[in-house]
Design an enzyme around this catalytic site. Sequence first.
Site, PDB file in Angstrom:
ATOM      1  N   HIS A 112     108.640  -7.544   0.345  1.00 21.63           N
ATOM      2  CA  HIS A 112     108.201  -7.931  -0.999  1.00 21.63           C
ATOM      3  C   HIS A 112     109.223  -8.855  -1.655  1.00 21.63           C
ATOM      4  CE1 HIS A 112     110.543  -4.243  -2.078  1.00 21.63           C
ATOM      5  NE2 HIS A 112     110.832  -4.918  -3.167  1.00 21.63           N
ATOM      6  N   ASP A 116     116.582  -8.151  -3.694  1.00 20.46           N
ATOM      7  CA  ASP A 116     117.291  -7.276  -2.769  1.00 20.46           C
ATOM      8  C   ASP A 116     116.683  -7.271  -1.364  1.00 20.46           C
ATOM      9  OD1 ASP A 116     115.200  -6.083  -4.195  1.00 20.46           O
ATOM     10  OD2 ASP A 116     115.977  -4.061  -3.974  1.00 20.46           O
ATOM     11  N   HIS A 190     104.169  -1.837  -5.762  1.00 20.80           N
ATOM     12  CA  HIS A 190     105.545  -2.121  -6.181  1.00 20.80           C
ATOM     13  C   HIS A 190     105.654  -3.568  -6.647  1.00 20.80           C
ATOM     14  CE1 HIS A 190     109.858  -1.308  -6.266  1.00 20.80           C
ATOM     15  NE2 HIS A 190     110.060  -2.454  -5.638  1.00 20.80           N
ATOM     16  N   TYR A 224     105.751  -3.315 -19.037  1.00 23.06           N
ATOM     17  CA  TYR A 224     104.614  -3.187 -18.112  1.00 23.06           C
ATOM     18  C   TYR A 224     104.026  -1.778 -18.131  1.00 23.06           C
ATOM     19  CZ  TYR A 224     101.916  -4.116 -13.859  1.00 23.06           C
ATOM     20  OH  TYR A 224     100.914  -4.305 -12.953  1.00 23.06           O
ATOM     21  N   HIS A 258     114.449   0.231   1.647  1.00 27.01           N
ATOM     22  CA  HIS A 258     115.637   0.979   1.226  1.00 27.01           C
ATOM     23  C   HIS A 258     115.778   2.147   2.193  1.00 27.01           C
ATOM     24  CE1 HIS A 258     116.452  -1.037  -2.675  1.00 27.01           C
ATOM     25  NE2 HIS A 258     115.151  -1.260  -2.643  1.00 27.01           N
TER      26      HIS A 258
END
Length: 306
Positions: A112, A116, A190, A224, A258
């Site tokens: 995505h 990061d 996400h 949001y 992650h």
Amino acid sequence: MRILRLRYGLSLFLLALIASGAHAESLPEVPAPADTKACATDADWNEPAQPRRIYGNTWYVGTCGISAILITSPEGHMLIDGATEKAAPLIEKNIRTLGFDLKDIRYILNSHEHLDHAGGIAQLQRDSGATVVARGPAAAILERGKSDRSDPQYLSVDPFPPVASVRRIVDGETLALGSLSLTAHATPGHTQGSTSWTWKSCESDRCLGIVYADSLSAFSDKVYRYSDEARHPGVLAAFRKTLVTVAELPCDILITPHPDASNLWSRLGPQATAPLIDPAACRRYSATASRNLDARITKESAGSPP
């Protein structure tokens, strides 16, 4: 092609020697398993990690805090994600440490469009000459290097180096390279461009389904709201569909952008305490995300801040 095959074969031969402990002292650039450093939970995004085999031709080449996955073949390699801009040199070093050549990377795939996981892609693209591949919503942002309001975290994420000429791929499309075959799965939530990837890796005659499942966390900036159907039509329904999709993926080994999200450091490396192979892992990952999304929607309904 002959040179690539020779390099690939040589790297596997050297790794076999290292795994058995033979001649490890004469190859200081390739760490012996006994010397590998364990990564801590909640490690910094840019903390160096020792590269290591996950299974078969699938290798971990990221940092302790952010995943980058190399899938190799005699015809060329694919890399998933580029971590942060600062981490790009660490990923390149890890690939070289394993004995592979950056120039043999043919495709760089993205999960995505956040700094990061995409911040290092521009450098990795330049240094390898690889084609970057992403779904349409992510590709547009990768090329700009900056998010937009379709991103739940838009007001809280920083820009990253833009990526040149991203190849678009669609949900269910397979990217083939010689013996490699990776399938893209649209898993928005996400971010709108979120994509999970599946493939098979083999050791001897045992082939396992590997899933690089994208982040499923319902994080956002202070503005949001996932439940605001007027401003974000279809987003919540798409997120819930994503959770079903991930739960149903062919999942013998789960990896996530992650490492902590899939407890990778308890399953891989010198201090592993849990099995690497777990066919129920994707279902649990999805179920946890579903509970967290429900809790987030409850907070929004109560008017609580994100």
